[in-house]
Design a protein around this motif. Sequence first.
Motif, short mmCIF file in Angstrom:
data_model
loop_
_atom_site.label_atom_id
_atom_site.label_comp_id
_atom_site.label_asym_id
_atom_site.label_seq_id
_atom_site.Cartn_x
_atom_site.Cartn_y
_atom_site.Cartn_z
N ARG A 90 0.86 -1.19 0.00
CA ARG A 90 0.00 0.00 0.00
C ARG A 90 0.89 1.23 0.00
NH1 ARG A 90 -5.27 -1.63 1.26
NH2 ARG A 90 -5.40 -3.51 2.51
N LYS A 92 0.89 5.56 0.44
CA LYS A 92 0.14 6.71 0.95
C LYS A 92 -0.27 7.59 -0.22
CE LYS A 92 2.54 6.63 5.35
NZ LYS A 92 3.51 7.27 6.21
N LYS A 93 -1.29 8.36 -0.01
CA LYS A 93 -1.80 9.24 -1.06
C LYS A 93 -0.68 10.16 -1.56
CE LYS A 93 -5.70 12.12 -2.17
NZ LYS A 93 -7.02 12.58 -1.77
N GLY A 94 -0.53 10.20 -2.87
CA GLY A 94 0.48 11.05 -3.49
C GLY A 94 1.84 10.38 -3.62
N GLU A 95 2.02 9.19 -3.05
CA GLU A 95 3.30 8.48 -3.15
C GLU A 95 3.19 7.34 -4.16
OE1 GLU A 95 4.71 7.25 0.68
OE2 GLU A 95 4.79 9.29 1.46
N GLN A 96 4.33 6.87 -4.63
CA GLN A 96 4.39 5.80 -5.61
C GLN A 96 5.21 4.61 -5.13
OE1 GLN A 96 2.86 5.96 -8.81
NE2 GLN A 96 1.84 7.64 -7.75
N SER A 115 -2.17 -3.87 -9.32
CA SER A 115 -1.04 -2.97 -9.57
C SER A 115 0.19 -3.80 -9.88
CB SER A 115 -0.77 -2.10 -8.34
OG SER A 115 -1.85 -1.23 -8.09
#
Length: 123
Positions: A90, A92-96, A115
């Motif tokens: 998983r 976090k929002k905005g991370e890759q 993914s």
Amino acid sequence: MDDFKSPKTELVNSPLDRLDTSSRQVDRLDTTTGQPDLALGEVVQLVEAIARHLRPAEPLQHLKQLELAATSGWLLSSSEVEGLVGCKPRVKKGEQQFTRGSFSFVISGKIGNQSAWKVVRVN
């Protein structure tokens, strides 16, 4: 009543039926099941044999597989990553990127409905 099955015919495919008894004589039968009455030593041997098959061959095998994926540039699906590291990847929002132990996993597209993750060795 041809459809009636006696308890003995229902137990024919039990695990004890597949137990190798050729090396020793099994002449004791459990009167309730009709199956061999195993002594404590025989039960211990059976449990040890089962435990050997359940134990992973190499405790660090998943790390070797991750290293191979990293050096080969393979993309792994989310379920493959989860199988190797023990948790769902998983971000976090905005991370890759997701990091677990000595490896980072970078989102690199899709594999089917999952993914795709590129494995990178963290030094």
